[in-house]
Every structure is written in C-alpha cells, then in structure tokens.
Design an enzyme around this catalytic site. Structure first.
Site, short mmCIF file in Angstrom:
data_model
loop_
_atom_site.label_atom_id
_atom_site.label_comp_id
_atom_site.label_asym_id
_atom_site.label_seq_id
_atom_site.Cartn_x
_atom_site.Cartn_y
_atom_site.Cartn_z
N THR A 136 0.82 -1.21 0.00
CA THR A 136 0.00 0.00 0.00
C THR A 136 0.85 1.26 0.00
OG1 THR A 136 -1.49 1.28 1.44
CG2 THR A 136 -0.12 -0.34 2.53
N ASP A 137 0.28 2.34 -0.54
CA ASP A 137 0.99 3.64 -0.50
C ASP A 137 1.11 4.16 0.94
OD1 ASP A 137 -1.69 4.31 -0.07
OD2 ASP A 137 -1.78 5.84 -1.63
N GLU A 138 0.30 3.59 1.86
CA GLU A 138 0.33 4.11 3.23
C GLU A 138 1.67 3.87 3.92
OE1 GLU A 138 -3.05 3.47 5.69
OE2 GLU A 138 -4.46 3.77 4.05
P1 NAD Z 1 -9.83 -7.22 2.55
O1 NAD Z 1 -9.83 -6.91 4.01
O2 NAD Z 1 -11.05 -6.94 1.75
O3 NAD Z 1 -9.49 -8.78 2.35
C1 NAD Z 1 -8.48 -9.43 3.07
C2 NAD Z 1 -8.63 -10.93 2.82
O4 NAD Z 1 -7.55 -11.61 3.50
C3 NAD Z 1 -9.92 -11.53 3.36
O5 NAD Z 1 -10.48 -12.42 2.43
C4 NAD Z 1 -9.49 -12.25 4.62
O6 NAD Z 1 -10.31 -13.36 4.94
C5 NAD Z 1 -8.08 -12.70 4.24
N1 NAD Z 1 -7.21 -12.92 5.41
C6 NAD Z 1 -7.02 -12.10 6.47
N2 NAD Z 1 -6.17 -12.67 7.34
C7 NAD Z 1 -5.79 -13.86 6.81
C8 NAD Z 1 -4.93 -14.90 7.24
N3 NAD Z 1 -4.27 -14.82 8.40
N4 NAD Z 1 -4.76 -15.98 6.46
C9 NAD Z 1 -5.44 -16.09 5.26
N5 NAD Z 1 -6.30 -15.14 4.83
C10 NAD Z 1 -6.46 -14.04 5.59
O7 NAD Z 1 -8.56 -6.48 1.96
P2 NAD Z 1 -8.38 -5.78 0.53
O8 NAD Z 1 -8.87 -4.40 0.61
O9 NAD Z 1 -8.86 -6.69 -0.51
O10 NAD Z 1 -6.77 -5.69 0.48
C11 NAD Z 1 -6.01 -6.78 -0.06
C12 NAD Z 1 -4.53 -6.43 0.04
O11 NAD Z 1 -4.27 -5.25 -0.72
C13 NAD Z 1 -4.04 -6.14 1.45
O12 NAD Z 1 -2.76 -6.70 1.58
C14 NAD Z 1 -3.99 -4.62 1.52
O13 NAD Z 1 -3.00 -4.20 2.43
C15 NAD Z 1 -3.63 -4.28 0.09
N6 NAD Z 1 -4.09 -2.96 -0.38
C16 NAD Z 1 -5.39 -2.58 -0.23
C17 NAD Z 1 -5.82 -1.35 -0.75
C18 NAD Z 1 -7.27 -0.91 -0.64
O14 NAD Z 1 -7.57 0.23 -1.01
N7 NAD Z 1 -8.18 -1.74 -0.18
C19 NAD Z 1 -4.90 -0.52 -1.39
C20 NAD Z 1 -3.56 -0.93 -1.49
C21 NAD Z 1 -3.18 -2.16 -1.00
O1 DAU Z 2 -4.18 3.98 0.53
C1 DAU Z 2 -4.41 2.60 0.47
C2 DAU Z 2 -5.22 2.17 1.69
O2 DAU Z 2 -6.55 2.64 1.48
C3 DAU Z 2 -5.20 0.66 1.90
O3 DAU Z 2 -3.89 0.24 2.19
C4 DAU Z 2 -6.14 0.27 3.04
O4 DAU Z 2 -6.20 -1.15 3.16
C5 DAU Z 2 -7.52 0.80 2.73
O5 DAU Z 2 -8.39 0.51 3.82
C6 DAU Z 2 -7.47 2.31 2.48
O6 DAU Z 2 -7.14 3.01 3.70
P1 DAU Z 2 -7.89 4.38 4.11
O7 DAU Z 2 -7.78 4.54 5.57
O8 DAU Z 2 -7.45 5.50 3.25
O9 DAU Z 2 -9.40 3.99 3.67
P2 DAU Z 2 -10.81 4.26 4.38
O10 DAU Z 2 -11.85 3.87 3.38
O11 DAU Z 2 -10.89 3.68 5.74
O12 DAU Z 2 -10.81 5.84 4.52
C7 DAU Z 2 -10.67 6.69 3.40
C8 DAU Z 2 -10.64 8.13 3.91
O13 DAU Z 2 -11.93 8.44 4.42
C9 DAU Z 2 -9.68 8.35 5.06
O14 DAU Z 2 -9.13 9.66 4.94
C10 DAU Z 2 -10.55 8.27 6.30
C11 DAU Z 2 -11.87 8.80 5.80
N1 DAU Z 2 -13.07 8.21 6.44
C12 DAU Z 2 -13.18 6.85 6.47
C13 DAU Z 2 -14.30 6.26 7.03
C14 DAU Z 2 -14.42 4.74 7.09
C15 DAU Z 2 -14.08 9.03 6.92
O15 DAU Z 2 -13.98 10.26 6.86
N2 DAU Z 2 -15.18 8.44 7.48
C16 DAU Z 2 -15.32 7.08 7.57
O16 DAU Z 2 -16.36 6.60 8.12
#
Ligand code: NAD
Ligand code: DAU
Length: 351
Positions: A136-138
């Site tokens: 992730t970019d985080e």
């Molecule tokens: P998600 O929370 O929707 O899904 C996570 C999945 O991993 C689930 O199916 C869960 O059951 C499985 N999991 C969790 N713990 C586990 C374990 N111990 N063993 C096996 N499976 C397990 O997450 P997502 O949003 O699909 O993110 C997927 C990946 O991409 C993560 O590594 C996250 O850090 C990365 N990522 C997410 C975002 C985003 O915006 N969502 C952006 C950049 C990177």
């Molecule tokens: O940047 C990549 C990341 O994006 C991934 O690595 C993470 O897995 C993914 O969860 C996401 O993280 P964020 O914290 O940015 O996503 P979230 O949807 O939780 O929040 C997006 C923005 O909105 C953040 O600035 C917090 C704000 N927010 C979020 C929620 C859930 C609110 O203002 N209100 C809310 O209820």
C-alpha cells in the site's frame, strides 16, 4: 531466475477479500490474455472480510481450488505449496482496515507480519519463481499539499496497519537481498469498486446514504486520497507478476486526488440524497493528510496505466452497490455467517 512462459500454478492468498476476489475473477475470466493460469489455489482464512460469495462466478472453474486456512499456519502453507506444485504466489491476505488497527493492532502484527514471514519461508523452501507482495501507499506516510510518493520515497508508516504492511515489505526486501528470493512489491493507492467490505469509505457511505443514515466524515473532511478502480489495480498486479523484475517495487495509483468531503458530495449527488446527511465527527487518530502516487515507473516498465476514469468508475460502483444491496446487508447483518454455516456445515472464524 526465469519465470515460466508455460501456464502457471498460482497461489493467491486472501482471494475472498475485495481486491483478491477481483484479481481471481480477472485471471480466470476473459480479461487476461497472455497470462495463462493452469491452476489457481485461493488460501483464505475467511475472517470477517473474506466472503466466498465474492467468487461464486468462478467456484466451478476446474482450474480453481479454495483452501480455508491461515497464512500463519506454517504446516498448511508448506503443504499447499508442495501439493499443488506452485510456481508463483500473489499475497493479498491481510488485515486491511486502518480504524480496526487503531482499536487493536495484534491481528495486524499476526497476519500482516508473522503471516508474511511464514509464507516467505515456505515459498523459499518450495523454490517458487515469483512472489508478489501486494502492499500500500500508506507505507510512505503522509504528504503535505505538494509532491508524490515514488518508489524511492522513504518508508514512514503512521498507523499500526501501515506499520505492519511496511514491516512485511521490508521482510520481502530482505529475502530478495539475502536469499536472491524472487520477490516483487507493489504499492497502490485507495481502491474502489465492487465487493469492497462496507466498512471502507465508499461502500459505507453508499449504504448509509441509501438508508438515510448520516455519513460520518472524519475531522474537517479535507484529507486527500488518490482513488483507483480495483480492476486497474488488479491489472497492474498481474503485469507485475508476469513482467516485473524480482527485487523491484512498483507503485500504482489512479491519478485521481480528491478531498474526502468532495468525494462524499459526489456520492450524495449520484444517489440523489441531501448534503444534510453529512456529519462531521471526531478525527481518526494520526489521520494521514494526503496520499498521491507517482506511477510513472509502472507505466514505463510494465506498460500499465489506469484505464477507468473516476467519473465512470464511481457511477458504476454506486450502481453495483445499489443492485447488490442484499450482498451488503447479508455481510452487515451477520446473515452471511448463517449462509456459510448452512453451505459448509461449520462456523466461520469470528476474528
Ligand atoms: P480485505 O480486508 O477486503 O481482504 C483481506 C482478505 O484476507 C480476506 O479475504 C481475509 O479473509 C483474508 N485474510 C485475512 N487474514 C488472513 C490470514 N491470516 N490468512 C489467510 N487469509 C487471511 O482487503 P483488501 O482491501 O482486498 O486488500 C487486499 C490487500 O491489498 C491487502 O494486503 C492490503 O494491504 C492491500 N491494499 C489494499 C488497498 C485498498 O484500497 N483496499 C490498497 C492498497 C493495497
Ligand atoms: O491507501 C491505500 C489504503 O486505502 C489501503 O492500504 C487500506 O487497506 C484501505 O483501507 C485504504 O485506507 P484508508 O484509511 O485510506 O481507507 P478508508 O476507506 O478507511 O478511509 C478513506 C478516507 O476516508 C480516510 O481519509 C478516512 C476517511 N473516512 C473513512 C471512514 C471509514 C471518513 O472520513 N469516514 C469514515 O467513516
């Protein structure tokens, strides 16, 4: 270390989550010409965020196999890799929600760090040819009003979630350096699209607005995120797997920066709901101000670029959630737990 040109046996971890399930549908659907998969094993623990329903379309594909299990279970992971003659691993499994990591960081350390280390050791023993760490970019921390994250930006994670992802990235990096391990790290900005667990901003706000509940905007709503459609991210991960160079990092982003409050207003406009639903609430502790990705390396080296405009992607996403309200409500009401028990005769893990 050459990557097989023949169809590969692939292990995907976390394939029942948001991005993993979109990735599996991409690879096993029609959308990935030139990226042939002989078999695909999906190893997923089915935490609260994992949902087998996300993959019903491909569940009967003869190339596909689901294994319910934990990436931190060393014996299981070794068995899965060996039995299926796995060539490559794409590692999505993680605890992914920042707010949850602030409430309790222990599952983040256990899955994101310990789980990744166990997977890396097993993958190394099995002599796999590629390992893609989906990150992730985080991990880069927070930007001010100017600038972009590049692959050279120093890691400065601010939340327990991003720290655990940075630790995993550093483990991958160290295995590449120490053992000549064929690891590749991808770092992406905020994904949106179908099948996202409705705790994240976009699906949560769609669900709340539809039900006339307030939309809790953290702080002053001026935090900025760079949004990318999940299918663009998945195509990037696939390109990194097949064309990426071991030891390299590739950033993916949507070139679409938006303040949270502007995104909230756009959602309300698409849903034809009043701005009075917006409720400013206490800020997230340590809330990162701004993320913005420079993805020019992926564009140049992987011939990748984001294809879906935010206008088109957001409209389609809103429509998808409106059409799949039953999916969201089943997840949110715990119905899915009952569904799973009925289907599979055992209880889901509750953690
Ligand atoms: P998600 O929370 O929707 O899904 C996570 C999945 O991993 C689930 O199916 C869960 O059951 C499985 N999991 C969790 N713990 C586990 C374990 N111990 N063993 C096996 N499976 C397990 O997450 P997502 O949003 O699909 O993110 C997927 C990946 O991409 C993560 O590594 C996250 O850090 C990365 N990522 C997410 C975002 C985003 O915006 N969502 C952006 C950049 C990177
Ligand atoms: O940047 C990549 C990341 O994006 C991934 O690595 C993470 O897995 C993914 O969860 C996401 O993280 P964020 O914290 O940015 O996503 P979230 O949807 O939780 O929040 C997006 C923005 O909105 C953040 O600035 C917090 C704000 N927010 C979020 C929620 C859930 C609110 O203002 N209100 C809310 O209820």
């Amino acid at each position: 270390m050459s990557f097989p040109e023949r169809p590969i046996n692939l292990l995907v971890t976390g394939g029942c989550g948001f991005i993993g399930s979109n990735f599996i549908r991409l690879l096993l659907g029609d959308g990935s010409p030139g990226m042939p998969v002989k078999s695909l094993v999906n190893l997923d623990k089915l935490t609260y965020a994992g949902n087998l329903e996300n993959l019903v379309e491909i569940a009967d594909d003869s190339r596909y196999q689901f294994v319910k299990g934990d990436i931190a279970d060393a014996e299981l992971v070794a068995r899965v890799l060996e039995k299926n003659l796995i060539d490559a691993v794409v590692h999505f499994a993680a605890e992914s929600h920042v707010d949850r990591s602030i409430l309790d960081s222990s599952p983040f350390v256990q899955t994101n760090i310990v789980g990744t280390q166990i997977l890396l050791d097993a993958a190394r023993s099995a002599d796999i040819k590629r390992f893609v760490q989906v990150s992730t970019d985080e991990v880069y921390g927070s930007l001010g009003d100017e600038g972009f994250f590049t692959e050279q930006t120093p890691l400065a994670p601010n939340s327990p979630y991003s720290s655990s992802k940075a630790a995993a990235d550093l483990l991958v990096r160290s295995y590449c350096h120490t053992f000549n391990f064929p690891g590749i790290i991808t770092r992406c900005s905020n994904n949106y699209g179908p099948f996202q667990f409705p705790e994240k901003l976009i699906p949560l706000f769609i669900s709340n607005a539809r039900n006339e509940r307030s939309l809790p905007v953290y702080g002053d709503g001026k935090n900025v995120r760079d949004w990318i459609h999940v299918s663009d991210h998945c195509k990037g991960v696939a390109k990194a797997l097949w064309q990426g160079k071991p030891g390299e990092v590739y950033n993916f982003g949507g070139r679409c920066e938006l303040q949270n409050i502007r995104l909230t207003e756009l959602l309300l406009e698409l849903l034809d709901k009043p701005k009075s639903l917006i409720q400013y609430v206490k800020d997230r502790p340590g809330h990162d101000l701004r993320y913005a990705i420079d993805c020019s390396k992926a564009e140049a080296d992987l011939d990748w670029s984001p294809e879906i405009t935010f206008e088109q992607g957001l409209k389609e996403t809103v429509d998808w959630y409106l059409e799949h309200e039953a999916w969201s409500s089943r997840i949110l009401s715990g119905e899915y737990q009952k569904y799973y028990q009925q289907q599979y005769g055992e209880a889901l893990s509750s953690d």
